[in-house]
Design a protein around this motif. Structure first.
Motif, PDB file in Angstrom:
ATOM      1  N   PRO A 189       0.707  -1.194  -0.069  1.00 13.61           N
ATOM      2  CA  PRO A 189      -0.112   0.015   0.077  1.00 13.61           C
ATOM      3  C   PRO A 189       1.037   1.232   0.024  1.00 13.61           C
ATOM      4  N   VAL A 190       1.999   1.273   0.470  1.00 10.50           N
ATOM      5  CA  VAL A 190       2.847   2.320   0.769  1.00 10.50           C
ATOM      6  C   VAL A 190       3.536   2.778  -0.688  1.00 10.50           C
ATOM      7  N   ALA A 191       3.827   1.636  -1.284  1.00  7.75           N
ATOM      8  CA  ALA A 191       4.386   1.746  -2.669  1.00  7.75           C
ATOM      9  C   ALA A 191       3.203   2.591  -3.610  1.00  7.75           C
ATOM     10  N   ALA A 192       1.920   1.927  -3.431  1.00  5.95           N
ATOM     11  CA  ALA A 192       1.055   2.482  -4.336  1.00  5.95           C
ATOM     12  C   ALA A 192       0.527   3.806  -4.216  1.00  5.95           C
ATOM     13  N   VAL A 193       0.770   4.422  -2.893  1.00 11.86           N
ATOM     14  CA  VAL A 193       0.507   5.793  -2.699  1.00 11.86           C
ATOM     15  C   VAL A 193       1.650   6.778  -3.034  1.00 11.86           C
ATOM     16  N   CYS A 194       2.932   6.018  -2.977  1.00 12.80           N
ATOM     17  CA  CYS A 194       4.014   6.704  -3.765  1.00 12.80           C
ATOM     18  C   CYS A 194       3.843   7.010  -5.244  1.00 12.80           C
ATOM     19  N   GLU A 195       3.594   5.942  -5.583  1.00 11.08           N
ATOM     20  CA  GLU A 195       3.328   5.902  -7.004  1.00 11.08           C
ATOM     21  C   GLU A 195       2.415   6.842  -7.637  1.00 11.08           C
ATOM     22  N   ALA A 196       1.137   6.746  -6.750  1.00 10.32           N
ATOM     23  CA  ALA A 196       0.117   7.849  -7.114  1.00 10.32           C
ATOM     24  C   ALA A 196       0.591   9.168  -7.119  1.00 10.32           C
ATOM     25  N   LEU A 197       1.396   9.688  -6.088  1.00  7.92           N
ATOM     26  CA  LEU A 197       1.935  10.906  -5.749  1.00  7.92           C
ATOM     27  C   LEU A 197       2.997  11.306  -6.823  1.00  7.92           C
ATOM     28  N   GLU A 198       3.564  10.436  -7.554  1.00  3.82           N
ATOM     29  CA  GLU A 198       4.608  10.604  -8.606  1.00  3.82           C
ATOM     30  C   GLU A 198       3.868  10.878  -9.804  1.00  3.82           C
ATOM     31  N   LYS A 199       2.725  10.257 -10.184  1.00  2.00           N
ATOM     32  CA  LYS A 199       1.947  10.383 -11.330  1.00  2.00           C
ATOM     33  C   LYS A 199       1.409  12.042 -11.158  1.00  2.00           C
ATOM     34  N   ARG A 200       0.808  12.385  -9.979  1.00  2.00           N
ATOM     35  CA  ARG A 200       0.312  13.463  -9.768  1.00  2.00           C
ATOM     36  C   ARG A 200       1.412  14.775 -10.033  1.00  2.00           C
ATOM     37  N   LEU A 201       2.642  14.358  -9.483  1.00  2.52           N
ATOM     38  CA  LEU A 201       3.778  15.270  -9.754  1.00  2.52           C
ATOM     39  C   LEU A 201       4.099  15.471 -11.149  1.00  2.52           C
ATOM     40  N   VAL A 202       4.026  14.459 -11.766  1.00  5.11           N
ATOM     41  CA  VAL A 202       4.507  14.356 -13.489  1.00  5.11           C
ATOM     42  C   VAL A 202       3.423  15.277 -14.057  1.00  5.11           C
ATOM     43  N   HIS A 203       2.031  14.966 -13.673  1.00  4.24           N
ATOM     44  CA  HIS A 203       0.821  15.702 -14.274  1.00  4.24           C
ATOM     45  C   HIS A 203       1.097  17.372 -14.168  1.00  4.24           C
ATOM     46  N   LEU A 204       1.394  17.357 -12.655  1.00  4.66           N
ATOM     47  CA  LEU A 204       1.590  19.132 -12.533  1.00  4.66           C
ATOM     48  C   LEU A 204       2.545  19.669 -13.104  1.00  4.66           C
ATOM     49  N   GLU A 205       3.785  19.151 -13.483  1.00  3.46           N
ATOM     50  CA  GLU A 205       4.877  19.617 -14.155  1.00  3.46           C
ATOM     51  C   GLU A 205       4.537  19.748 -15.469  1.00  3.46           C
ATOM     52  N   ASN A 206       3.806  18.881 -16.059  1.00  4.58           N
ATOM     53  CA  ASN A 206       3.626  19.022 -17.502  1.00  4.58           C
ATOM     54  C   ASN A 206       2.579  20.117 -17.578  1.00  4.58           C
ATOM     55  N   ARG A 207       1.477  20.382 -16.594  1.00  2.00           N
ATOM     56  CA  ARG A 207       0.823  21.440 -16.675  1.00  2.00           C
ATOM     57  C   ARG A 207       1.416  22.886 -16.452  1.00  2.00           C
ATOM     58  N   LEU A 208       2.535  22.846 -15.696  1.00  2.91           N
ATOM     59  CA  LEU A 208       3.122  24.016 -15.389  1.00  2.91           C
ATOM     60  C   LEU A 208       4.101  24.493 -16.669  1.00  2.91           C
ATOM     61  N   GLN A 209       4.666  23.372 -17.388  1.00  3.87           N
ATOM     62  CA  GLN A 209       5.383  23.834 -18.715  1.00  3.87           C
ATOM     63  C   GLN A 209       4.299  24.284 -19.746  1.00  3.87           C
ATOM     64  N   SER A 210       3.215  23.768 -19.584  1.00  4.41           N
ATOM     65  CA  SER A 210       2.241  24.290 -20.715  1.00  4.41           C
ATOM     66  C   SER A 210       1.855  25.583 -20.439  1.00  4.41           C
ATOM     67  N   LEU A 211       1.664  26.043 -19.196  1.00  2.00           N
ATOM     68  CA  LEU A 211       1.331  27.346 -18.728  1.00  2.00           C
ATOM     69  C   LEU A 211       2.453  28.379 -19.123  1.00  2.00           C
ATOM     70  N   GLU A 212       3.765  27.967 -18.957  1.00  2.00           N
ATOM     71  CA  GLU A 212       4.892  28.767 -19.014  1.00  2.00           C
ATOM     72  C   GLU A 212       5.060  29.146 -20.627  1.00  2.00           C
ATOM     73  N   LYS A 213       4.700  28.105 -21.440  1.00  2.00           N
ATOM     74  CA  LYS A 213       4.674  28.176 -22.934  1.00  2.00           C
ATOM     75  C   LYS A 213       3.579  29.110 -23.332  1.00  2.00           C
ATOM     76  N   GLN A 214       2.504  29.202 -22.858  1.00  2.00           N
ATOM     77  CA  GLN A 214       1.474  29.853 -23.092  1.00  2.00           C
ATOM     78  C   GLN A 214       1.668  31.525 -22.636  1.00  2.00           C
ATOM     79  N   GLU A 215       2.576  31.603 -21.714  1.00  2.00           N
ATOM     80  CA  GLU A 215       2.896  32.755 -21.177  1.00  2.00           C
ATOM     81  C   GLU A 215       3.838  33.466 -22.067  1.00  2.00           C
ATOM     82  N   ARG A 216       5.089  32.589 -22.424  1.00  2.00           N
ATOM     83  CA  ARG A 216       5.907  33.176 -23.536  1.00  2.00           C
ATOM     84  C   ARG A 216       5.558  33.683 -24.967  1.00  2.00           C
ATOM     85  N   SER A 217       4.324  32.836 -25.123  1.00  2.00           N
ATOM     86  CA  SER A 217       3.844  33.043 -26.674  1.00  2.00           C
ATOM     87  C   SER A 217       2.963  34.303 -26.503  1.00  2.00           C
ATOM     88  N   SER A 218       2.380  34.604 -25.476  1.00  2.00           N
ATOM     89  CA  SER A 218       1.673  35.913 -25.453  1.00  2.00           C
ATOM     90  C   SER A 218       2.481  37.047 -25.222  1.00  2.00           C
TER      91      SER A 218
END
Length: 218
Positions: A189-218
């Motif tokens: 169960p502990v490894a499962a929680v860590c895996e879920a947190l890692e996936k969430r972190l990757v999602h947030l990093e991708n979202r942040l990069q997308s927002l930064e690109k939109q900001e530069r393009s504007s």
């Protein structure tokens, strides 16, 4: 009665350990069987208030087998302690019939309280390697405790428990998020929680990069 229990425990060895070859090997080479036989004697003296003699017998058994069973513990017939090194069973523990206990298991208390302070184990229970069952709790019939689990709450019958602290992952044949007890691939169960947190972190990093690109393009 003692010899009747011994017969049921010898039968349990042959039923549950494919490595058992013959009766002589089981009688001479199985420390779990030796520890249970010594416990039957120690418990007989304990019930007659010959506490010191009972403890001496249990300590001699502990020295030779590596299995510590308090003389006050109540153990049903057909119990099988496989390998057994490091097994500890406390004074007020009650174990039902046809229970299987693997090495490193502790059936212990949680403090210095008096009275019933150790677990009650139902019939046909399996307690896997290194599991700790602590306190005056009840483990229901046909339950399975996974390797390394720390169980501090009652377990319903027909359940599988894994993790630290232990949680039910199967009950009455229905999965509660994880597969059934398999010593080779227990869920973590502990490894499962860590895996879920890692996936969430990757999602947030991708979202942040997308927002930064939109900001530069504007």
């Amino acid at each position: 009665m003692a010899f009747s229990n011994l017969r049921s425990e010898i039968r349990a060895v042959f039923e549950r350990d494919p490595a058992a070859k013959n009766l002589l090997e089981v009688l001479l080479c199985y420390p779990g069987l030796h520890a249970l036989f010594a416990h039957r004697m120690a418990h007989w003296f304990y019930r007659r208030h010959l506490y010191l003699l009972a403890r001496i017998i249990s300590q001699i058994s502990r020295f030779f087998t590596g299995i510590e069973i308090h003389p006050g513990a109540k153990i049903g017939k057909g119990t099988f302690i496989d390998h057994g090194m490091g097994v500890v069973i406390g004074e007020t523990t009650e174990i039902g019939d046809n229970v299987t206990i693997y090495q490193g298991v502790t059936l212990g208390g949680t403090g210095k309280e008096k009275g019933k302070r150790h677990p009650t184990i139902g019939n046909n229970v399996i307690i896997a390697t290194g599991a700790k069952v602590l306190g005056s709790i009840t483990i229901g019939d046909n339950a399975k405790i996974g390797a390394g689990a720390v169980v501090i709450k009652p377990v319903p019958p027909n359940s599988t428990v894994v993790g630290v602290p232990g949680r039910v992952v199967i009950q009455d044949g229905r999965k509660v998020g994880f597969p059934d007890l398999d010593h080779g691939r227990l869920p973590d169960p502990v490894a499962a929680v860590c895996e879920a947190l890692e996936k969430r972190l990757v999602h947030l990093e991708n979202r942040l990069q997308s927002l930064e690109k939109q900001e530069r393009s504007s």
